[in-house]
Design a protein around this motif. Structure first.
Motif, PDB file in Angstrom:
ATOM      1  N   THR A 108     -19.892  78.173  91.291  1.00 46.02           N
ATOM      2  CA  THR A 108     -20.443  79.256  90.454  1.00 46.02           C
ATOM      3  C   THR A 108     -21.617  78.740  89.622  1.00 46.02           C
ATOM      4  O   THR A 108     -21.844  77.543  89.520  1.00 46.02           O
ATOM      5  N   MET A 109     -22.308  79.706  89.010  1.00 51.01           N
ATOM      6  CA  MET A 109     -23.338  79.351  88.032  1.00 51.01           C
ATOM      7  C   MET A 109     -22.850  79.671  86.618  1.00 51.01           C
ATOM      8  O   MET A 109     -23.629  79.715  85.672  1.00 51.01           O
ATOM      9  N   GLY A 110     -21.548  79.916  86.493  1.00 51.21           N
ATOM     10  CA  GLY A 110     -20.966  80.106  85.168  1.00 51.21           C
ATOM     11  C   GLY A 110     -21.158  81.484  84.591  1.00 51.21           C
ATOM     12  O   GLY A 110     -21.515  82.431  85.282  1.00 51.21           O
TER      13      GLY A 110
ATOM     14  N   GLY B 292     -15.124  88.719  88.628  1.00 51.22           N
ATOM     15  CA  GLY B 292     -15.514  88.407  90.008  1.00 51.22           C
ATOM     16  C   GLY B 292     -15.197  86.944  90.311  1.00 51.22           C
ATOM     17  O   GLY B 292     -14.559  86.618  91.318  1.00 51.22           O
ATOM     18  N   HIS B 293     -15.618  86.071  89.407  1.00 56.19           N
ATOM     19  CA  HIS B 293     -15.341  84.638  89.587  1.00 56.19           C
ATOM     20  C   HIS B 293     -13.825  84.375  89.559  1.00 56.19           C
ATOM     21  O   HIS B 293     -13.308  83.577  90.333  1.00 56.19           O
ATOM     22  N   LEU B 294     -13.160  85.089  88.647  1.00 57.37           N
ATOM     23  CA  LEU B 294     -11.716  84.849  88.499  1.00 57.37           C
ATOM     24  C   LEU B 294     -10.951  85.272  89.751  1.00 57.37           C
ATOM     25  O   LEU B 294      -9.940  84.674  90.103  1.00 57.37           O
TER      26      LEU B 294
ATOM     27  N   PHE C 189     -16.323  82.373  98.484  1.00 55.17           N
ATOM     28  CA  PHE C 189     -17.600  82.996  98.112  1.00 55.17           C
ATOM     29  C   PHE C 189     -17.415  84.503  98.015  1.00 55.17           C
ATOM     30  O   PHE C 189     -16.728  85.107  98.848  1.00 55.17           O
ATOM     31  N   GLY C 190     -18.068  85.116  97.022  1.00 56.37           N
ATOM     32  CA  GLY C 190     -17.933  86.556  96.821  1.00 56.37           C
ATOM     33  C   GLY C 190     -18.834  87.341  97.764  1.00 56.37           C
ATOM     34  O   GLY C 190     -19.977  86.955  98.034  1.00 56.37           O
ATOM     35  N   MET C 191     -18.311  88.462  98.227  1.00 57.09           N
ATOM     36  CA  MET C 191     -19.107  89.340  99.092  1.00 57.09           C
ATOM     37  C   MET C 191     -20.215  90.063  98.330  1.00 57.09           C
ATOM     38  O   MET C 191     -21.061  90.705  98.925  1.00 57.09           O
ATOM     39  N   LYS C 192     -20.197  89.949  96.998  1.00 52.75           N
ATOM     40  CA  LYS C 192     -21.308  90.510  96.234  1.00 52.75           C
ATOM     41  C   LYS C 192     -22.606  89.892  96.739  1.00 52.75           C
ATOM     42  O   LYS C 192     -23.636  90.536  96.829  1.00 52.75           O
ATOM     43  N   ASP C 193     -22.541  88.584  97.060  1.00 50.75           N
ATOM     44  CA  ASP C 193     -23.701  87.883  97.624  1.00 50.75           C
ATOM     45  C   ASP C 193     -23.470  87.745  99.126  1.00 50.75           C
ATOM     46  O   ASP C 193     -23.267  86.649  99.641  1.00 50.75           O
ATOM     47  N   ALA C 194     -23.475  88.869  99.820  1.00 56.06           N
ATOM     48  CA  ALA C 194     -23.096  88.892 101.235  1.00 56.06           C
ATOM     49  C   ALA C 194     -24.030  88.026 102.083  1.00 56.06           C
ATOM     50  O   ALA C 194     -23.596  87.357 103.025  1.00 56.06           O
TER      51      ALA C 194
ATOM     52  N   ILE D 296     -15.788  92.356  96.539  1.00 55.96           N
ATOM     53  CA  ILE D 296     -16.536  92.542  95.285  1.00 55.96           C
ATOM     54  C   ILE D 296     -15.632  93.132  94.200  1.00 55.96           C
ATOM     55  O   ILE D 296     -14.926  94.113  94.444  1.00 55.96           O
ATOM     56  N   ILE D 297     -15.691  92.536  93.021  1.00 59.86           N
ATOM     57  CA  ILE D 297     -14.950  93.071  91.870  1.00 59.86           C
ATOM     58  C   ILE D 297     -15.927  93.893  91.026  1.00 59.86           C
ATOM     59  O   ILE D 297     -17.056  93.460  90.763  1.00 59.86           O
ATOM     60  N   ARG D 298     -15.447  95.072  90.600  1.00 61.51           N
ATOM     61  CA  ARG D 298     -16.336  96.010  89.900  1.00 61.51           C
ATOM     62  C   ARG D 298     -15.819  96.368  88.513  1.00 61.51           C
ATOM     63  O   ARG D 298     -14.630  96.242  88.230  1.00 61.51           O
TER      64      ARG D 298
ATOM     65  N   ALA E 282     -20.974  96.556  90.070  1.00 60.07           N
ATOM     66  CA  ALA E 282     -20.486  95.237  90.499  1.00 60.07           C
ATOM     67  C   ALA E 282     -20.588  94.270  89.321  1.00 60.07           C
ATOM     68  O   ALA E 282     -21.623  94.210  88.657  1.00 60.07           O
ATOM     69  N   LYS E 283     -19.506  93.547  89.050  1.00 61.25           N
ATOM     70  CA  LYS E 283     -19.544  92.580  87.942  1.00 61.25           C
ATOM     71  C   LYS E 283     -20.569  91.507  88.261  1.00 61.25           C
ATOM     72  O   LYS E 283     -20.659  91.043  89.394  1.00 61.25           O
ATOM     73  N   SER E 284     -21.343  91.162  87.250  1.00 54.24           N
ATOM     74  CA  SER E 284     -22.358  90.125  87.428  1.00 54.24           C
ATOM     75  C   SER E 284     -22.653  89.486  86.082  1.00 54.24           C
ATOM     76  O   SER E 284     -22.647  90.161  85.048  1.00 54.24           O
TER      77      SER E 284
HETATM   78  P1  AMP Z   1     -22.656  83.208  90.636  1.00 57.75           P
HETATM   79  O1  AMP Z   1     -22.047  82.518  89.454  1.00 57.75           O
HETATM   80  O2  AMP Z   1     -23.262  84.520  90.317  1.00 57.75           O
HETATM   81  O3  AMP Z   1     -23.521  82.299  91.457  1.00 57.75           O
HETATM   82  O4  AMP Z   1     -21.431  83.579  91.570  1.00 57.75           O
HETATM   83  C1  AMP Z   1     -20.515  82.600  91.988  1.00 57.75           C
HETATM   84  C2  AMP Z   1     -19.620  83.190  93.037  1.00 57.75           C
HETATM   85  O5  AMP Z   1     -18.950  84.322  92.505  1.00 57.75           O
HETATM   86  C3  AMP Z   1     -20.413  83.681  94.248  1.00 57.75           C
HETATM   87  O6  AMP Z   1     -19.678  83.377  95.428  1.00 57.75           O
HETATM   88  C4  AMP Z   1     -20.487  85.164  94.018  1.00 57.75           C
HETATM   89  O7  AMP Z   1     -20.626  85.908  95.194  1.00 57.75           O
HETATM   90  C5  AMP Z   1     -19.147  85.421  93.364  1.00 57.75           C
HETATM   91  N1  AMP Z   1     -19.214  86.674  92.610  1.00 57.75           N
HETATM   92  C6  AMP Z   1     -20.127  87.023  91.667  1.00 57.75           C
HETATM   93  N2  AMP Z   1     -19.915  88.282  91.239  1.00 57.75           N
HETATM   94  C7  AMP Z   1     -18.843  88.743  91.946  1.00 57.75           C
HETATM   95  C8  AMP Z   1     -18.141  89.981  91.973  1.00 57.75           C
HETATM   96  N3  AMP Z   1     -18.472  90.999  91.185  1.00 57.75           N
HETATM   97  N4  AMP Z   1     -17.088  90.098  92.819  1.00 57.75           N
HETATM   98  C9  AMP Z   1     -16.736  89.064  93.632  1.00 57.75           C
HETATM   99  N5  AMP Z   1     -17.363  87.877  93.648  1.00 57.75           N
HETATM  100  C10 AMP Z   1     -18.403  87.713  92.819  1.00 57.75           C
END
Ligand code: AMP
Length: 283
Positions: free
Chosen positions: A29-31, A36-38, A146-151, A175-177, A183-185
């Motif tokens: 993750t990037m923190g 979504g991360h959880l 890996f999350g499908m948010k970043d498909a 994806i968690i919303r 979409a959680k971000s």
């Molecule tokens: P990031 O910290 O944004 O680089 O995301 C780290 C990981 O969490 C990546 O595999 C993302 O796809 C996943 N991720 C981010 N947001 C979500 C989300 N809303 N639902 C599921 N996975 C997510």
């Protein structure tokens, strides 16, 4: 939970666990963690003996003028959340640890990056592939989540694993919303109040588009893209970066809607660029 900051210590930990026959699940993750991360941690728990979560904002995957500096960070909160949710190793390397000198060999992703984020963020997936490959080498996980948010990332990483014969299973997680569908971000905190209010329209619209396809009211990818763009344009103040309908996971163009499909969207707001997508099997 332990915190590790150096590559050497991280690798030693991995070696000792592997020697004891344990399998390791990895969540990169990037923190600025959110649910979504959880959910990635949760999935990792079901499938691994130990979980390593990395938190590293990777400069290599940000282009010029992108939000590397602006990217939200909160190590203390991330560490507490990771511990609470069952992470065993919180891997938090400094930039100098990951990139002690300019890379002398680089990865160039050249399949599936002429579309979606690859097209609008040149070099982004080279940076992603490079950091993920480094992390895979150091952590040597059995499975990575890996999350499908970043498909597109899922697709690129799966190909990299195949190309370089990594013995690592890539597990995509849905994806968690938020309750309203957004979409959680980590970047959502950089939306203004009115941007945040309209942002759920993105998911609402792509959900409707999928339904139109499923009901056979639209049968071509171009038609579905056009409809989605028009709907988003009237509802959003943000600038639409792309709306694309492609085959998934190979991310190639399609004409007729059939097989496994992805409809993906990116929208630029003042201080955040949002992405979202929906995938389905079209019969
Ligand atoms: P990031 O910290 O944004 O680089 O995301 C780290 C990981 O969490 C990546 O595999 C993302 O796809 C996943 N991720 C981010 N947001 C979500 C989300 N809303 N639902 C599921 N996975 C997510």
């Amino acid at each position: 939970m332990i915190e590790i900051n150096t590559l050497q210590e991280m690798n030693q930990w991995t070696q000792s666990k592997k020697k004891e026959g344990y399998n390791i699940g990895f969540v990169p993750t990037m923190g600025f963690l959110h649910e979504g991360h959880l959910s990635l941690i949760k999935r990792a728990q079901q499938k691994s003996d130990y979980i390593v979560m990395s938190v590293f904002v990777n400069p290599l995957q940000f282009g010029e003028g992108e939000d590397f500096q602006d990217y939200p960070r909160d190590k203390k909160r991330d560490k507490a959340l990771a511990e609470k949710h069952g992470v065993d190793v919180f891997f938090y390397p400094r930039i100098e640890e990951m990139y002690p000198r300019p890379m002398s060999v680089s990865l160039n992703v050249h399949h599936g990056v002429d579309v979606l984020c690859g097209a609008s963020r040149p070099g982004h997936f080279d940076g992603v592939a490079t950091v993920v490959m480094k992390l895979f080498q150091i952590i040597q996980p059995d499975k990575a989540f890996f999350g499908m948010k970043d498909a597109q990332q899922v697709s690129v990483i799966q190909r990299m694993v195949n190309d370089f014969h990594f013995n690592i299973e890539i597990i995509p997680v849905e994806i968690i919303r938020e309750n309203d569908g957004l979409a959680k971000s980590s970047r959502n905190v950089n939306l203004t109040i009115s941007e945040r209010k309209e942002a759920p329209k993105i998911y609402e619209t792509i959900k409707k588009a999928k339904q139109l396809a499923k009901d056979k009211q639209m049968t071509s990818a171009a038609e579905l893209e056009l409809w989605t763009i028009e709907q988003l344009k009237v509802q959003l103040s943000g600038r639409i970066d792309y709306v694309q309908v492609l085959r998934f996971p190979d991310l190639t163009a399609i004409d007729k809607l059939e097989g496994k499909i992805i409809l993906a969207v990116a929208v630029h707001y003042e201080r955040a660029r949002l992405i979202d997508n929906i995938t389905w099997k079209q019969n």
